[in-house]
Design an enzyme around this catalytic site. Sequence first.
Site, PDB file in Angstrom:
ATOM      1  N   GLY A   1       0.804  -1.121   0.007  1.00 55.50           N
ATOM      2  CA  GLY A   1      -0.092  -0.038  -0.084  1.00 55.50           C
ATOM      3  C   GLY A   1       1.025   1.321   0.002  1.00 55.50           C
ATOM      4  O   GLY A   1       2.043   1.026   0.297  1.00 55.50           O
TER       5      GLY A   1
ATOM      6  N   GLY B   1       2.607   3.814   1.486  1.00 54.14           N
ATOM      7  CA  GLY B   1       3.197   3.905   2.787  1.00 54.14           C
ATOM      8  C   GLY B   1       3.835   5.229   2.764  1.00 54.14           C
ATOM      9  O   GLY B   1       4.190   5.880   4.042  1.00 54.14           O
ATOM     10  N   ARG B   2       3.947   5.941   1.681  1.00 53.13           N
ATOM     11  CA  ARG B   2       4.917   7.340   1.691  1.00 53.13           C
ATOM     12  C   ARG B   2       4.210   8.202   0.645  1.00 53.13           C
ATOM     13  O   ARG B   2       4.984   9.144   0.097  1.00 53.13           O
ATOM     14  CB  ARG B   2       6.222   7.402   1.876  1.00 53.13           C
ATOM     15  CG  ARG B   2       6.655   6.653   0.482  1.00 53.13           C
ATOM     16  CD  ARG B   2       8.193   7.065   0.426  1.00 53.13           C
ATOM     17  NE  ARG B   2       8.987   6.291  -0.502  1.00 53.13           N
ATOM     18  CZ  ARG B   2      10.006   6.604  -0.785  1.00 53.13           C
ATOM     19  NH1 ARG B   2      10.731   7.455  -0.355  1.00 53.13           N
ATOM     20  NH2 ARG B   2      10.555   5.853  -1.740  1.00 53.13           N
TER      21      ARG B   2
ATOM     22  N   LYS C   1       4.510  12.139  -3.367  1.00 51.17           N
ATOM     23  CA  LYS C   1       5.279  10.864  -2.986  1.00 51.17           C
ATOM     24  C   LYS C   1       6.327  11.613  -1.961  1.00 51.17           C
ATOM     25  O   LYS C   1       7.059  12.564  -2.184  1.00 51.17           O
ATOM     26  CB  LYS C   1       6.161  10.346  -4.197  1.00 51.17           C
ATOM     27  CG  LYS C   1       6.831   9.134  -3.442  1.00 51.17           C
ATOM     28  CD  LYS C   1       7.400   8.649  -5.101  1.00 51.17           C
ATOM     29  CE  LYS C   1       8.585   7.408  -4.704  1.00 51.17           C
ATOM     30  NZ  LYS C   1       8.822   7.038  -6.001  1.00 51.17           N
TER      31      LYS C   1
ATOM     32  N   ASP D   1       8.973   5.937   7.550  1.00 49.02           N
ATOM     33  CA  ASP D   1       8.576   7.394   8.175  1.00 49.02           C
ATOM     34  C   ASP D   1       7.752   8.093   7.241  1.00 49.02           C
ATOM     35  O   ASP D   1       7.350   9.371   7.692  1.00 49.02           O
ATOM     36  CB  ASP D   1       9.855   8.148   8.325  1.00 49.02           C
ATOM     37  CG  ASP D   1      10.771   8.340   7.014  1.00 49.02           C
ATOM     38  OD1 ASP D   1      10.195   7.820   5.940  1.00 49.02           O
ATOM     39  OD2 ASP D   1      11.781   9.151   7.096  1.00 49.02           O
TER      40      ASP D   1
ATOM     41  N   ARG E   1       3.906  13.413  -8.778  1.00 53.55           N
ATOM     42  CA  ARG E   1       3.844  12.387  -9.830  1.00 53.55           C
ATOM     43  C   ARG E   1       2.768  12.483 -10.526  1.00 53.55           C
ATOM     44  O   ARG E   1       1.527  12.360  -9.899  1.00 53.55           O
ATOM     45  CB  ARG E   1       4.087  10.948  -9.070  1.00 53.55           C
ATOM     46  CG  ARG E   1       4.163  10.175 -10.279  1.00 53.55           C
ATOM     47  CD  ARG E   1       5.248   8.722  -9.655  1.00 53.55           C
ATOM     48  NE  ARG E   1       4.565   7.968  -8.917  1.00 53.55           N
ATOM     49  CZ  ARG E   1       4.936   6.968  -8.187  1.00 53.55           C
ATOM     50  NH1 ARG E   1       6.538   6.499  -8.534  1.00 53.55           N
ATOM     51  NH2 ARG E   1       4.591   6.101  -7.401  1.00 53.55           N
TER      52      ARG E   1
ATOM     53  N   ARG F   1      -1.592  -1.080 -10.289  1.00 53.15           N
ATOM     54  CA  ARG F   1      -0.600  -1.647 -10.602  1.00 53.15           C
ATOM     55  C   ARG F   1      -0.888  -3.301 -10.730  1.00 53.15           C
ATOM     56  O   ARG F   1      -2.122  -3.812 -10.213  1.00 53.15           O
ATOM     57  CB  ARG F   1       0.321  -1.873  -9.329  1.00 53.15           C
ATOM     58  CG  ARG F   1       0.625  -0.532  -8.882  1.00 53.15           C
ATOM     59  CD  ARG F   1       0.640  -0.379  -7.347  1.00 53.15           C
ATOM     60  NE  ARG F   1       0.757   1.287  -6.912  1.00 53.15           N
ATOM     61  CZ  ARG F   1       2.030   1.698  -6.757  1.00 53.15           C
ATOM     62  NH1 ARG F   1       3.198   1.173  -6.841  1.00 53.15           N
ATOM     63  NH2 ARG F   1       1.786   3.013  -6.641  1.00 53.15           N
TER      64      ARG F   1
ATOM     65  N   ASP G   1       4.418  -4.784  -7.544  1.00 55.91           N
ATOM     66  CA  ASP G   1       3.666  -3.648  -7.060  1.00 55.91           C
ATOM     67  C   ASP G   1       4.306  -2.452  -7.935  1.00 55.91           C
ATOM     68  O   ASP G   1       3.778  -1.428  -7.791  1.00 55.91           O
ATOM     69  CB  ASP G   1       3.896  -3.416  -5.688  1.00 55.91           C
ATOM     70  CG  ASP G   1       5.518  -3.516  -5.012  1.00 55.91           C
ATOM     71  OD1 ASP G   1       6.082  -4.597  -5.343  1.00 55.91           O
ATOM     72  OD2 ASP G   1       6.088  -2.343  -4.613  1.00 55.91           O
TER      73      ASP G   1
ATOM     74  N   ASP H   1       7.809   4.032 -10.566  1.00 55.94           N
ATOM     75  CA  ASP H   1       8.656   3.997  -9.508  1.00 55.94           C
ATOM     76  C   ASP H   1      10.350   4.019  -9.890  1.00 55.94           C
ATOM     77  O   ASP H   1      10.661   3.031 -10.081  1.00 55.94           O
ATOM     78  CB  ASP H   1       8.261   2.671  -8.778  1.00 55.94           C
ATOM     79  CG  ASP H   1       7.855   3.177  -7.301  1.00 55.94           C
ATOM     80  OD1 ASP H   1       8.377   4.270  -6.822  1.00 55.94           O
ATOM     81  OD2 ASP H   1       7.400   2.474  -6.740  1.00 55.94           O
TER      82      ASP H   1
END
Length: 482
Positions: free
Chosen positions: A87, A89-90, A110, A122, A173, A180, A249, A259
């Site tokens: 998922g 996460g950032r 992002k 984090d 982005r 995905r 992913d 990515d």
Amino acid sequence: MTIGWCFDNTYSRLPDPFKEEINPVPVKNPEIVILNKTLSKELDLDFSNLNEKKISELFSGNSLPAGSNSIAQAYAGHQFGHFTMLGDGRAVLIGEHLSKKKERYDIQFKGSGKTSFSRNGDGRAALGPMLREYIISEAMYNLNIPTTRSLAVVKTGEEVIRETPLQGAILTRVALSHLRVGTFQYIAAREKKNELEILLNYIIKRHYPNIQNSKNQALDLLKVVLEKQIDLVVNWMRVGFIHGVMNTDNMSISGETIDYGPCAFMDTYDPKTVFSSIDQMGRYAYCNQPVITKWNLSRFAECLIPLIDKNQKKSIELATEVINSFENKYEEKWLNMMRDKLGLFGAEDKDKFLILDLLTWMHQKKLDYTNTFCHLMDFETEKKENFKDNIFLEWKKRWQDRLKVNNNTPEKYMKLMRSVNPLVIPRNRKIEEVLNDANNNNIKPFKEFLEILKNPYSEQKNIKDFQIPSTSNEKYQTFCGT
Ligand code: AMP
Ligand code: MG
């Protein structure tokens, strides 16, 4: 004058399992580093009436535009072969923007802070890696390779702690979508057929409306995604791009490169080239990229099994047949791409040998991939002695004989070669140089490099320095956990 945002957030209207509603976590002192004016125009967005402070507030997520609706998307993925629930996460998707032509784009931040998918991370990103994604994704776009794009980078005014403290940053982005293979894997793992159906319908409506009326939508989706992914990886092979972290992913259903982490361009031609420090086994090496594309597509096919046919055995048979078509299709597209690189028209039986012999020679002589094709187009970027070798001269004779076939002319083959062989690529040593300057508050060299990368197929003044390869591939390493 307004900015021109036109949000229509279809993904955030999907049921709960697909996402989590969450706002970006505000940052202390945002400061815009770069804004992509060309892309803004293409999106019909105009930021010219905003001052720097307002622009910084906007692209840091401190002040969200009206009509946006921030979510973190749920997905899973095979990371280096191991299945994990992941998922965003950032990252947060702030919404889907429609251009005046009603083209739909995901707008994602992002590095925007923690979400419930952050695990031990984090939720933040560092300036260097965000600028790296910006410049390489824009370079890919200009190389005519499907890719997500980069609209802006802001510094957050906060530190992120990696091995050392680094400047924090957020990248905006832009993508056709962030769906995905891993999105399917997440839903498939929940084993609720109705959720899979919702996702299938959503994707077909959004990306592949031409198969909306097909008799077997799931099977046809597999077929089109397979074609898209083959086209994509052939394009990567064409320019020597190594994605570096081809986890499921990080494979987009729309067929865009997505990515940009430890990716890099190959200098010296060596099929086994790997740059990523964590890819110890070379799983994602240059020559493995097609193999991994097929592996990832097989994982995608597995998700679709319940939707292909009521009879599971039949379903597996049908999906396997599609997956097994990969090799032949890839080989044909790869051969045609290499023919283009050599300016060859039509298809002759011996072409494959001609192509492989050149690659073998390049490998043995440790020559630069991009610059060897520049030499064939009469652009001298390498030492001339490299091409005085007898093996090469014999090969060249065969190539020149083959060039005469099929009513080819020098004008025709040069035009073809010039359209697929870049004169400049984002070389590792240059990327490092400009990122280093940017980290020291000098963004000028980054912007100059970006300008050059806008026209990779054109002759430009002062590009000699950008064509020099790094001294050795082995020494160059890229890092994950960015
Ligand atoms: P990536 O390697 O960038 O494709 O990321 C793989 C997964 O790790 C995704 O779920 C990311 O959201 C997550 N991730 C990467 N970096 C961080 C971070 N600093 N904090 C939280 N999650 C992260
Ligand atoms: Mg990822």
